[in-house]
Design a protein around this motif. Structure first.
Motif, PDB file in Angstrom:
ATOM      1  N   SER A 184      -7.394   8.522  33.488  1.00  8.57           N
ATOM      2  CA  SER A 184      -8.700   8.452  34.139  1.00  8.57           C
ATOM      3  C   SER A 184      -9.264   9.842  34.406  1.00  8.57           C
ATOM      4  CB  SER A 184      -8.574   7.663  35.447  1.00  8.57           C
ATOM      5  OG  SER A 184      -9.795   7.658  36.156  1.00  8.57           O
ATOM      6  N   LEU A 185      -8.397  10.777  34.814  1.00 11.95           N
ATOM      7  CA  LEU A 185      -8.829  12.147  35.078  1.00 11.95           C
ATOM      8  C   LEU A 185      -9.276  12.843  33.796  1.00 11.95           C
ATOM      9  CD1 LEU A 185      -6.026  13.140  37.606  1.00 11.95           C
ATOM     10  CD2 LEU A 185      -8.462  12.966  38.129  1.00 11.95           C
ATOM     11  N   GLY A 233     -13.429  15.487  31.632  1.00 11.39           N
ATOM     12  CA  GLY A 233     -13.691  16.042  30.305  1.00 11.39           C
ATOM     13  C   GLY A 233     -12.668  17.076  29.880  1.00 11.39           C
ATOM     14  N   ILE A 234     -11.409  16.796  30.146  1.00 10.12           N
ATOM     15  CA  ILE A 234     -10.336  17.734  29.835  1.00 10.12           C
ATOM     16  C   ILE A 234      -9.353  17.086  28.864  1.00 10.12           C
ATOM     17  CG2 ILE A 234     -10.524  18.915  32.054  1.00 10.12           C
ATOM     18  CD1 ILE A 234      -8.123  17.297  33.023  1.00 10.12           C
ATOM     19  N   GLY A 235      -8.413  17.895  28.370  1.00 14.25           N
ATOM     20  CA  GLY A 235      -7.324  17.361  27.563  1.00 14.25           C
ATOM     21  C   GLY A 235      -7.501  17.512  26.070  1.00 14.25           C
ATOM     22  N   SER A 236      -8.514  18.276  25.642  1.00 13.49           N
ATOM     23  CA  SER A 236      -8.730  18.445  24.206  1.00 13.49           C
ATOM     24  C   SER A 236      -7.764  19.448  23.586  1.00 13.49           C
ATOM     25  CB  SER A 236     -10.171  18.891  23.939  1.00 13.49           C
ATOM     26  OG  SER A 236     -10.440  20.130  24.570  1.00 13.49           O
ATOM     27  N   ARG A 275      -6.927  25.208  33.168  1.00 19.55           N
ATOM     28  CA  ARG A 275      -7.336  24.410  34.323  1.00 19.55           C
ATOM     29  C   ARG A 275      -7.057  25.224  35.592  1.00 19.55           C
ATOM     30  NH1 ARG A 275      -4.129  18.827  32.633  1.00 19.55           N
ATOM     31  NH2 ARG A 275      -5.209  18.522  30.631  1.00 19.55           N
ATOM     32  N   VAL A 276      -8.110  25.577  36.310  1.00 21.30           N
ATOM     33  CA  VAL A 276      -7.938  26.311  37.556  1.00 21.30           C
ATOM     34  C   VAL A 276      -7.856  25.289  38.683  1.00 21.30           C
ATOM     35  CG1 VAL A 276      -8.767  28.167  39.027  1.00 21.30           C
ATOM     36  CG2 VAL A 276      -9.318  28.185  36.583  1.00 21.30           C
ATOM     37  N   MET A 277      -6.746  25.315  39.423  1.00 19.64           N
ATOM     38  CA  MET A 277      -6.460  24.300  40.437  1.00 19.64           C
ATOM     39  C   MET A 277      -6.479  24.927  41.829  1.00 19.64           C
ATOM     40  SD  MET A 277      -5.654  21.663  38.405  1.00 19.64           S
ATOM     41  CE  MET A 277      -4.730  20.581  39.479  1.00 19.64           C
ATOM     42  N   GLY A 278      -6.925  24.137  42.803  1.00 23.96           N
ATOM     43  CA  GLY A 278      -6.942  24.611  44.177  1.00 23.96           C
ATOM     44  C   GLY A 278      -7.825  23.722  45.027  1.00 23.96           C
ATOM     45  N   GLY A 279      -7.943  24.078  46.305  1.00 27.59           N
ATOM     46  CA  GLY A 279      -8.768  23.318  47.226  1.00 27.59           C
ATOM     47  C   GLY A 279     -10.207  23.813  47.237  1.00 27.59           C
ATOM     48  N   PRO A 280     -11.036  23.214  48.092  1.00 24.60           N
ATOM     49  CA  PRO A 280     -12.440  23.619  48.165  1.00 24.60           C
ATOM     50  C   PRO A 280     -12.631  25.106  48.452  1.00 24.60           C
ATOM     51  CG  PRO A 280     -12.096  21.550  49.337  1.00 24.60           C
ATOM     52  CD  PRO A 280     -10.735  22.059  48.966  1.00 24.60           C
ATOM     53  N   LYS A 281     -11.758  25.701  49.262  1.00 26.28           N
ATOM     54  CA  LYS A 281     -11.899  27.129  49.582  1.00 26.28           C
ATOM     55  C   LYS A 281     -11.635  28.018  48.372  1.00 26.28           C
ATOM     56  CE  LYS A 281      -9.113  27.069  53.178  1.00 26.28           C
ATOM     57  NZ  LYS A 281      -8.346  27.513  54.377  1.00 26.28           N
ATOM     58  N   ASP A 282     -10.970  27.471  47.353  1.00 23.94           N
ATOM     59  CA  ASP A 282     -10.665  28.252  46.150  1.00 23.94           C
ATOM     60  C   ASP A 282     -11.753  28.133  45.081  1.00 23.94           C
ATOM     61  OD1 ASP A 282      -8.055  29.048  47.089  1.00 23.94           O
ATOM     62  OD2 ASP A 282      -7.370  27.015  46.654  1.00 23.94           O
ATOM     63  N   LEU A 338      -2.220  16.219  37.015  1.00 29.55           N
ATOM     64  CA  LEU A 338      -2.826  17.251  36.177  1.00 29.55           C
ATOM     65  C   LEU A 338      -1.835  18.367  35.872  1.00 29.55           C
ATOM     66  CD1 LEU A 338      -6.321  17.426  37.895  1.00 29.55           C
ATOM     67  CD2 LEU A 338      -5.866  16.651  35.553  1.00 29.55           C
ATOM     68  N   LEU A 339      -0.997  18.713  36.846  1.00 25.27           N
ATOM     69  CA  LEU A 339      -0.003  19.760  36.630  1.00 25.27           C
ATOM     70  C   LEU A 339       1.138  19.264  35.730  1.00 25.27           C
ATOM     71  CD1 LEU A 339       0.032  21.293  40.213  1.00 25.27           C
ATOM     72  CD2 LEU A 339      -0.685  22.446  38.115  1.00 25.27           C
ATOM     73  N   ALA A 340       1.536  18.017  35.905  1.00 25.78           N
ATOM     74  CA  ALA A 340       2.586  17.456  35.045  1.00 25.78           C
ATOM     75  C   ALA A 340       2.145  17.434  33.586  1.00 25.78           C
ATOM     76  CB  ALA A 340       2.941  16.047  35.509  1.00 25.78           C
ATOM     77  N   ASP A 341       0.840  17.400  33.375  1.00 24.26           N
ATOM     78  CA  ASP A 341       0.264  17.331  32.036  1.00 24.26           C
ATOM     79  C   ASP A 341       0.110  18.712  31.385  1.00 24.26           C
ATOM     80  OD1 ASP A 341      -1.148  15.885  29.917  1.00 24.26           O
ATOM     81  OD2 ASP A 341      -2.993  16.752  30.720  1.00 24.26           O
TER      82      ASP A 341
END
Length: 337
Positions: A170-171, A176-179, A217-224, A253-256
């Motif tokens: 679903s993510l 629009g990721i995973g290409s 993929r840049v990951m983080g919370g709203p403050k990031d 997302l990280l496991a992927d």
């Protein structure tokens, strides 16, 4: 009639990385008593992480804001837990963290000495930092008999968070990721800038990885989110996901991802527990104290004379422990991995 097993309540920590490391304790408790029931008192935000741990049977959310005492909330929670547990393990060393098990009248209440908790805990243990030299060892030790824990040579099982493939699919569609094969980047570090690799280094690394055929993929919370935009803005195949996903989504997302480039942060521990190869960059902190709990990690640490200082900001003003680790060095490690 089968043994119902011990009923154990764990008062969990308040940080993402520490909550992931607490799974090593939960695993130890279940290995020693497979019939045990484990409940965890934890901030509401941590429920998505705890629900990915098969060892946890119940989450008792403590609805108290950060830094708030929350006397009424603690009393209500304790009343709901009364008579349901045989033993409590209190991981934080604060006075208030020991209140719920005490008010719930749990017979055995164990934790380390700290903040005058006499009476609240009836088994107080001295913390020998030379023996229990890692946070995760301290957590696991509190689940062991005192004599065994004092030796410090017990096994520490690695955290392993469960993946939800349906949520991941679903993510992929919604974001629009995973290409392409993905590399995660986690530029945040809640503790402070002395643990944060320069954003321009992340940006240069992202550009190089995209040229090599990867998705970033840049990951983080709203403050990031602003940091994520600095890294990913304007780059094709780079996605700023900061603040756009839930904590449970981050696990999937990280496991992927093939690998994750990260500061010493909570998401570093999430990625390690999700099974992702880790490129961990250390500055003011020490990989000896809070390493990623995985056998698939490369540690980037210079061990300068001034580090680890464990300060939030560099006391010398230069942050050389991070600036002298160029992106080319991390890129080589990624491509070799």
């Amino acid at each position: 009639m089968p043994d119902p097993g011990e009923r154990i309540l764990v008062v969990g920590p308040s940080w993402v990385g520490d909550m992931v490391m607490a799974q090593s304790l939960f695993k130890t408790l279940k290995e020693r008593d497979p019939a045990a029931t484990i409940g965890v008192v934890a901030p509401a935000w941590s429920r998505p992480i705890l629900e990915r741990m098969e060892e946890v049977d119940e989450v008792a959310a403590l609805e108290v804001g950060h830094g708030e005492f929350g006397w009424a909330a603690r009393r209500r929670l304790a009343a709901s837990l009364r008579g349901r547990f045989d033993r409590a393990i209190v991981l934080p060393r604060s006075w208030k963290s020991a209140l719920v098990p005490f008010l719930a009248r749990i017979p055995r209440r164990v934790g380390f000495h700290g903040e005058q908790r006499y009476g609240l805990l009836n088994e107080r243990r001295r913390l020998d930092k030379a023996v229990l030299d890692q946070t995760v060892k301290r957590f696991v030790s509190l689940g062991l008999p005192a004599g065994e824990a004092a030796q410090g040579d017990f096994p520490v099982p690695r955290p392993a968070l469960q993946r939800d493939d349906a949520n991941l699919a679903s993510l992929h569609a919604s974001l629009g990721i995973g290409s392409r094969p993905a590399i995660a980047m986690m530029p945040g570090a809640e503790y402070g800038p002395a643990k944060q690799w320069p954003l321009e280094y992340f940006r240069r690394l992202a550009e190089a990885l995209i040229a090599e055929g990867f998705e970033v993929r840049v990951m983080g919370g709203p403050k990031d989110e602003p940091a994520g935009e600095t890294i990913a803005g304007g780059l094709e195949h780079a996605h700023n996901l900061c603040g756009k996903t839930r904590l449970a989504d981050a696990v999937d997302l990280l496991a992927d991802c093939r690998q994750a480039v990260t500061n010493d942060s909570g998401l570093m521990h999430v990625a390690a527990a999700a099974g992702t190869r880790i490129q961990a960059i250390y500055g003011s902190s020490s990989p000896a104290y809070t390493p990623p709990l995985t056998g698939d990690a490369e540690i980037h640490y210079l061990a300068l004379d001034c580090s680890p200082c464990f300060e939030r900001t560099c006391p010398l003003g230069h942050t050389n422990c991070l600036k002298q680790q160029p992106p080319e060095r991390v890129l080589s490690a990624i491509l070799a991995g």
